[in-house]
Structure formats: structure tokens, C-alpha cells
Design an enzyme around this catalytic site. Sequence first.
Site, mmCIF file in Angstrom:
data_model
loop_
_atom_site.group_PDB
_atom_site.id
_atom_site.type_symbol
_atom_site.label_atom_id
_atom_site.label_comp_id
_atom_site.label_asym_id
_atom_site.label_seq_id
_atom_site.Cartn_x
_atom_site.Cartn_y
_atom_site.Cartn_z
ATOM 1 N N LYS A 214 0.841 -1.198 0.000
ATOM 2 C CA LYS A 214 0.000 0.000 0.000
ATOM 3 C C LYS A 214 0.879 1.252 0.000
ATOM 4 O O LYS A 214 0.694 2.151 -0.800
ATOM 5 C CB LYS A 214 -0.905 -0.023 1.233
ATOM 6 C CG LYS A 214 -1.790 1.179 1.340
ATOM 7 C CD LYS A 214 -2.583 1.191 2.619
ATOM 8 C CE LYS A 214 -3.241 2.538 2.789
ATOM 9 N NZ LYS A 214 -3.892 2.683 4.087
ATOM 10 N N GLU A 220 10.893 -4.412 3.901
ATOM 11 C CA GLU A 220 10.957 -5.804 3.454
ATOM 12 C C GLU A 220 10.566 -5.924 1.990
ATOM 13 O O GLU A 220 11.287 -6.490 1.169
ATOM 14 C CB GLU A 220 9.995 -6.676 4.280
ATOM 15 C CG GLU A 220 10.423 -6.942 5.707
ATOM 16 C CD GLU A 220 9.870 -5.924 6.686
ATOM 17 O OE1 GLU A 220 9.572 -4.775 6.259
ATOM 18 O OE2 GLU A 220 9.765 -6.253 7.882
ATOM 19 N N GLY A 275 -4.083 -1.777 5.761
ATOM 20 C CA GLY A 275 -3.324 -2.934 5.280
ATOM 21 C C GLY A 275 -3.971 -4.262 5.645
ATOM 22 O O GLY A 275 -4.125 -5.147 4.804
ATOM 23 N N ARG A 276 -4.380 -4.407 6.895
ATOM 24 C CA ARG A 276 -4.926 -5.698 7.330
ATOM 25 C C ARG A 276 -6.384 -5.890 6.909
ATOM 26 O O ARG A 276 -7.002 -6.897 7.246
ATOM 27 C CB ARG A 276 -4.745 -5.870 8.842
ATOM 28 C CG ARG A 276 -5.256 -4.720 9.673
ATOM 29 C CD ARG A 276 -4.728 -4.802 11.107
ATOM 30 N NE ARG A 276 -5.098 -3.640 11.906
ATOM 31 C CZ ARG A 276 -4.429 -2.494 11.917
ATOM 32 N NH1 ARG A 276 -3.375 -2.342 11.154
ATOM 33 N NH2 ARG A 276 -4.812 -1.483 12.685
ATOM 34 N N GLU A 361 -2.914 -6.272 15.783
ATOM 35 C CA GLU A 361 -2.452 -4.979 15.255
ATOM 36 C C GLU A 361 -3.571 -3.942 15.393
ATOM 37 O O GLU A 361 -3.319 -2.744 15.439
ATOM 38 C CB GLU A 361 -2.003 -5.118 13.795
ATOM 39 C CG GLU A 361 -1.033 -4.028 13.367
ATOM 40 C CD GLU A 361 -0.444 -4.227 11.970
ATOM 41 O OE1 GLU A 361 -1.194 -4.152 10.990
ATOM 42 O OE2 GLU A 361 0.778 -4.454 11.862
ATOM 43 N N HIS A 392 -2.507 -32.692 19.918
ATOM 44 C CA HIS A 392 -1.285 -33.421 20.295
ATOM 45 C C HIS A 392 -0.150 -32.465 20.585
ATOM 46 O O HIS A 392 1.021 -32.850 20.525
ATOM 47 C CB HIS A 392 -0.928 -34.401 19.183
ATOM 48 C CG HIS A 392 -2.033 -35.393 18.980
ATOM 49 N ND1 HIS A 392 -2.124 -36.569 19.692
ATOM 50 C CD2 HIS A 392 -3.150 -35.336 18.213
ATOM 51 C CE1 HIS A 392 -3.221 -37.200 19.343
ATOM 52 N NE2 HIS A 392 -3.867 -36.472 18.449
ATOM 53 N N LYS A 520 10.989 -0.082 13.252
ATOM 54 C CA LYS A 520 11.383 0.248 11.873
ATOM 55 C C LYS A 520 12.470 1.315 11.881
ATOM 56 O O LYS A 520 13.470 1.218 11.182
ATOM 57 C CB LYS A 520 10.188 0.799 11.086
ATOM 58 C CG LYS A 520 9.184 -0.229 10.626
ATOM 59 C CD LYS A 520 8.188 0.460 9.681
ATOM 60 C CE LYS A 520 6.933 -0.347 9.503
ATOM 61 N NZ LYS A 520 5.885 0.378 8.807
HETATM 62 O O1 F6P Z 1 3.123 -3.916 9.995
HETATM 63 C C1 F6P Z 1 2.781 -2.623 9.636
HETATM 64 C C2 F6P Z 1 2.092 -2.564 8.305
HETATM 65 O O2 F6P Z 1 1.865 -1.233 8.022
HETATM 66 C C3 F6P Z 1 0.794 -3.374 8.231
HETATM 67 O O3 F6P Z 1 -0.282 -2.715 8.807
HETATM 68 C C4 F6P Z 1 0.677 -3.576 6.766
HETATM 69 O O4 F6P Z 1 -0.245 -4.572 6.464
HETATM 70 C C5 F6P Z 1 2.106 -3.939 6.424
HETATM 71 O O5 F6P Z 1 2.882 -3.111 7.263
HETATM 72 C C6 F6P Z 1 2.491 -3.751 4.992
HETATM 73 O O6 F6P Z 1 2.332 -2.433 4.568
HETATM 74 P P1 F6P Z 1 2.413 -2.035 3.045
HETATM 75 O O7 F6P Z 1 1.295 -2.699 2.314
HETATM 76 O O8 F6P Z 1 2.303 -0.547 3.014
HETATM 77 O O9 F6P Z 1 3.742 -2.506 2.510
#
Ligand code: F6P
Length: 555
Positions: A214, A220, A275-276, A361, A392, A520
Amino acid sequence: MMNNKMERALPLQKKAIWKKLQNHKIRLEKTDIIDLFNKNPKRFDEFSIQQGEFLLDYSKNRIDKKAFDSLIELAESCHLPAWMDKMKAGHNINHTERRSVFHIALRAPADEVMETEGRNVIPEIHEELDKMETFVKQVHSGEWVGYTGKKIIKVINIGIGGSDLGPYLTTQSLRPYWIEDIELHFVSNLDGAQLALTLEGMDPETTLFIVASKSFATLETIYEASTAREWFLEKAEDNEHIKHHFVAISSNVEKATEFGIAPENIFRMWDWVGGRYSLWSSIGLSIALQIGMDNFRQILAGAHAMDKHFFEADFHHNIPVILAMLGVWYRNFFNYDTHAILPYDSLLHLLPSYLQQLDMESNGKQLKRNGATARYATGPIIWGETGSNGQHAFFQFLHQSETVVPVDFIASINTHYPLRDHQSLLFSNLIAQSEALMKGRNLDEVLENLSPDSPDYDHQQLIARYRTFPGNSPSNTLLIDKLTPYNFGSLLAMYEHKVFVQGVIWNINSFDQWGVELGKELASQLQRDLLHGEHMEDHDPSTTGLLKHYMKVSD
Ligand code: F6P
């Protein structure tokens, strides 16, 4: 005498209804759930609800009618109806980020009108869905080809958090709907091993990358995407070829373009999609590639049906509200810290991880909407595993530890994979567990079953106490007729609304995530220090020690 309006304005713990609930808890503390059944033969009917192809049984909970009514009264007293209206009307309920929370619009039919910031967003949502559909059809039909004219057969979704978990869970859960000539992979972890292993044996000529972010600023994702681009260009050589193999999903078109994604390959999303809460948007592109656009639209339709139920059903018969209020009941009145998600369906094996992000979150916060500290517990720890595997592993803890864990059992009744009696065996195990958790077993029952003729009788008497179970552990059981795309959409929307309701009760903003920021910021500074071998001493002794050890040992 305080009127309703005054009562509603009071802080949570000062409300008369809060005190009433504390008294209900004291009243019910010593009551066994099984006795509630003994007293009320209609308990299952009264504490279960059928909605579409869902049956929610919440009768195995430590509540009775009076306590349940009070929980609903608490929801009303916390202005839940007004907050639901605000969400539906596209108000900026995510106040710290000055955004509306409008994922419900993503699954609304084309003829609805849903406005936020004075604009009906439905036409642009459906335009984006149509763009996805065209793309998906082109890839499936082979009209979209790689730079050497070969058909795309492998797709790698690069994203993390909501840009990974939703699509990953969905495609795993809907395995029976896969379009088999597409092989889809998910890369999320910064650990190079995940990307390296995924790329092993792949051919850049037939591989498509979806960069799902987003913000297009997540370390990452952007780092993995640049490694993927390097890998691609090693063979393809020409930057011009990137447009045949890289597409992006982002609300930050500028950054995606800067990265080198062709503007026509960027699928839009909007600021008001958290995002979630984003799998319903173009973040679902990998889903549509894997199960087809018709099935993706079915997921949206199922979620929309749950939205309608949530916004229209009265609170006493409203599944997300009921689940939310039971969660509040245990978190704030019984002080239970965790909640387990136990799907008896191996297709749903990622559901606990997905719900961890959705719930923790969203509600893992201690500041209220006005910035003051909430002096009560908020979101629980969410954890879980599929049954019967969990039986188990940690079920020992659920049955005999001192810590009580409320659980959600989830099962689909009709499997896509009928194999001998596997399904009925699995279902019997689920029911057995929920029954055992509730009923337990006392010493008399254990002793009654011992036979004095047994050669082992003395030892069995000695260990009889170990075979007792305290019971009285609460659970919900959600039975789904079949795990179809439609029902799957309803399932996730159900949990989304549950989380929202709880955030309203706790008076927190469920839609921001400031808690991920500090790590971060520190990580990017530390990375610079590590690369240059600088500022090692500027930290606390533990951090300095770890940094130095890394420098010493790393090749
Ligand atoms: O973990 C923080 C966060 O902002 C989440 O809320 C989101 O889903 C994820 O990082 C990825 O964000 P983006 O889609 O902006 O890369």
C-alpha cells in the site's frame, strides 16, 4: 438519578452497566456451564444463531440470559450504533491517520452508493475490479506473455503483513478452486532464504512478480522486490522487459513508478483501505490469479452479506457483535489474557496467523481515542493451530493448566476432499474437545471407572487425580456448511467486524498501528551502523554486545 445520555458519556469503568456486569461475573463465577444447560433445556436454541450457511453455537460460554443482555446493553452504552453509522458513512474514524475506514465499500455491489470525503467511491472500486479481471484473463489465456513471448506460469507475490497474509490465507483456504496452470508463491520475510528458495528453479521468462505494498515504502517488500528485479535482469538484461514481468499494487503510484513499474501495470488502492483490511482490494490480485476472478467476486459477495448482517441485525442476533461482546466479557471481567482460534480444517491452517494481525495490530493498544491511558485490558493475545494437530501439542494446557483460554472452534461440515470417514472423525474430535473443555471430569467419575480386578488397580487409584479435568472452559463453535469462496469471505468479514466492535467498547482506534514504527526506525539506523561498523558503543550494553558479536562472527 442518571439518565441514559449521561450514562453513555461516562468512562467505561464508571458506567453502571460495567458494574452490573462485574456483579454478573461474581454471580456466575462459581457456576458450571453444564449446570446452565441442566437448568435450561432450551439453552442451545437460545444461545446459537444460524445465518446463511453459518451456525454459531455460543451456548458453551459462562453466560446466562441476564449477563448476555447486559453485554448487549454495554455495546449500546458505548455508542456502537453511532460508530457503525460513522463507518458506513465514510467518516474519518481512523482519527490519528485522518482517514476513513472503508473496506466495506470494496465488497459492495456496483449499484450501491458509498461516499467518503464527499465522493461516491463505488465506481472507481469497480473500475479497478474490471482492470484486475482483464489482467487475470490475459494471464490465464496466455495473451499476456513474458519478454520472450512465453506464457506466464509462475507468480510471486511480494508483500508483508496485510499485503501478504490475506492473499496467502485465502489462496491456501480455497485450494479446491485453484487454476492449476498457475503456480503462486508468497515472499514476505526479509530473510533472504525465503526469496532465494522461491526463485530456485524459476525461469525469469515465465515468472510474474506482484509487488504488493500500500505504502510502497515497506523495507521488506521494497528490498525483496529490488532483489527480484536484479535476479530478473541478470537474464533479461534490458529494463524494457520489466513491464512484462512486474506489476504493483499500491496507493503510492509515484513510488511504484520510481521503482520502475510501468504506470499501466499499477493497480490502485486507496488511503482508506487499512493494510490488514486490504485483501478485498487489488491486493487480492494474487487471489484472483490463483482462483479466477469469478471466485474472487464470490469472496466479495460473501463478505458483503456479512456486512449486511452486521449493519442490519439487532445486536442480540448479530454474530460479530455476539463474538465481540463475549470476548470483552472474558477479557475484562474474567481477566483471561488470550483467545485461541482452532480451525478443524487444514485448509484454514493460516487463519490463526491472519487473525493475529487482524486482531492484535488493531486492538493491541493502551491509548484511548482521547490519548489517555485505558486503565482496563484491551485486545487479547490471539493464537491457535488446526485441529486435530493442536490436540497433540497444546490441548494438554487447555484442559489442565490453571490458565483458562476461551476458544473458537471452526469447522466446515462438507469437505472438498471426502476420504473414507476422515470428515466425521475430524468432526467428532472437535465436538469431543468442546464437550471435554466444558464438562471436565471429577475424581468420582474417574474412580467409578476403575476396576478392582485390574492388575494395575493400585497404580490407577494413585494416579486418579491426574486424570481429572476441571472443565468449565468456554468455547464458541462455528460450523460452516462448506468452505466456498462466498462463505470464506463471510468468515473473514465476521472477524473484521468483531475486532471493530471490541475497539469501540475499549474506546481505541482499531485502525492505526503506531506500535510498529519504533522498531522500523531503529532498524534502519542499526543497518547503517552495521554496514559501516560505526556507533557500536552508542547503545545500551546488551545491544552493543550483540552488534559486536555479529560483526565478529559474520563472514
Ligand atoms: O506492519 C505494519 C504494516 O503497516 C501493516 O499494517 C501492513 O499490512 C504492512 O505493514 C504492509 O504495509 P504495506 O502494504 O504498506 O507494505
